[in-house]
Design a protein around this motif. Structure first.
Motif, PDB file in Angstrom:
ATOM      1  N   ASP A  63       0.827  -1.205   0.000  1.00  0.00           N
ATOM      2  CA  ASP A  63       0.000   0.000   0.000  1.00  0.00           C
ATOM      3  C   ASP A  63       0.862   1.255   0.000  1.00  0.00           C
ATOM      4  O   ASP A  63       0.566   2.217  -0.708  1.00  0.00           O
ATOM      5  CB  ASP A  63      -0.945   0.010   1.205  1.00  0.00           C
ATOM      6  N   TRP A  64       1.944   1.257   0.780  1.00  0.00           N
ATOM      7  CA  TRP A  64       2.827   2.428   0.841  1.00  0.00           C
ATOM      8  C   TRP A  64       3.453   2.679  -0.521  1.00  0.00           C
ATOM      9  O   TRP A  64       3.509   3.820  -0.993  1.00  0.00           O
ATOM     10  CB  TRP A  64       3.906   2.252   1.914  1.00  0.00           C
ATOM     11  N   ILE A  65       3.919   1.622  -1.167  1.00  0.00           N
ATOM     12  CA  ILE A  65       4.552   1.769  -2.493  1.00  0.00           C
ATOM     13  C   ILE A  65       3.550   2.307  -3.501  1.00  0.00           C
ATOM     14  O   ILE A  65       3.850   3.237  -4.256  1.00  0.00           O
ATOM     15  CB  ILE A  65       5.172   0.436  -2.948  1.00  0.00           C
ATOM     16  N   VAL A  66       2.350   1.757  -3.527  1.00  0.00           N
ATOM     17  CA  VAL A  66       1.322   2.224  -4.472  1.00  0.00           C
ATOM     18  C   VAL A  66       0.978   3.687  -4.208  1.00  0.00           C
ATOM     19  O   VAL A  66       0.859   4.485  -5.140  1.00  0.00           O
ATOM     20  CB  VAL A  66       0.061   1.329  -4.406  1.00  0.00           C
ATOM     21  N   ASP A  67       0.850   4.061  -2.950  1.00  0.00           N
ATOM     22  CA  ASP A  67       0.477   5.433  -2.600  1.00  0.00           C
ATOM     23  C   ASP A  67       1.575   6.448  -2.905  1.00  0.00           C
ATOM     24  O   ASP A  67       1.279   7.630  -3.090  1.00  0.00           O
ATOM     25  CB  ASP A  67       0.114   5.531  -1.116  1.00  0.00           C
ATOM     26  N   ASN A  68       2.823   6.019  -2.957  1.00  0.00           N
ATOM     27  CA  ASN A  68       3.932   6.960  -3.099  1.00  0.00           C
ATOM     28  C   ASN A  68       4.654   6.901  -4.432  1.00  0.00           C
ATOM     29  O   ASN A  68       5.479   7.760  -4.724  1.00  0.00           O
ATOM     30  CB  ASN A  68       4.931   6.756  -1.955  1.00  0.00           C
ATOM     31  N   SER A  69       4.386   5.904  -5.250  1.00  0.00           N
ATOM     32  CA  SER A  69       5.012   5.840  -6.575  1.00  0.00           C
ATOM     33  C   SER A  69       4.088   6.507  -7.597  1.00  0.00           C
ATOM     34  O   SER A  69       2.875   6.579  -7.403  1.00  0.00           O
ATOM     35  CB  SER A  69       5.297   4.392  -6.969  1.00  0.00           C
TER      36      SER A  69
END
Length: 154
Positions: A63-69
């Motif tokens: 979720d963090w990667i999707v939200d920040n990439s």
């Protein structure tokens, strides 16, 4: 998103076998790398290398990667559902063996993952993953370098 933002590399770092290779390629191209994990990684003093520790819940790193990439960034992951989410957003995605996940290939990758999961659950196959070889590492380095050059052309 700012269309002129520089490309960044995000690594789904828990159990990623190519962290050192990512750093080498990123240094050569002057890119920021963000390792995202549930913990256990040694922090770097290099300001171009960032570490993000997320809660130990199932999809927190994803979720963090999707939200920040963003479109044009690069994500390194062996996680097919994460790869699908990122490809949908216009992110370049590579597996640790150098396998690119693209809009053309992600559907088949998801279908094969789901099929293998079903076969494991029903006992038809065992859940062994092949070993990670020097050939895989070399293929990854070549694929990442190519992906960085493609991302820079955007």
């Amino acid at each position: 998103m700012n269309e002129t933002a520089p490309t960044q590399i995000f690594v789904d770092a828990d159990a990623c076998p190519v962290k050192d290779e990512v750093v080498r390629v990123a240094e050569r191209h002057g890119l920021v790398v963000t390792f995202v994990s549930n913990g256990g990684l040694r922090p770097s003093r290099d300001p171009m290398i960032r570490h993000v520790v997320v809660p130990k819940s199932a999809d927190a790193a994803d979720d963090w990667i999707v939200d920040n990439s963003h479109a044009g960034d690069i994500v390194i992951t062996a996680d097919v559902p994460l790869a699908a989410r990122c490809v949908e957003r216009g992110v370049h995605v590579l597996g640790p063996t150098g396998r690119p996940f693209t809009p053309e290939s992600i559907g088949m990758a998801v279908a094969m993952r789901d099929l293998k999961q079903h076969l494991r659950e029903t006992g038809e196959i065992r859940g062994f993953n092949p070993g990670f070889s020097a050939k895989d590492r070399s293929a990854f380095l070549s694929a990442l370098d190519l992906t960085v050059r493609r991302a820079a052309k955007r």
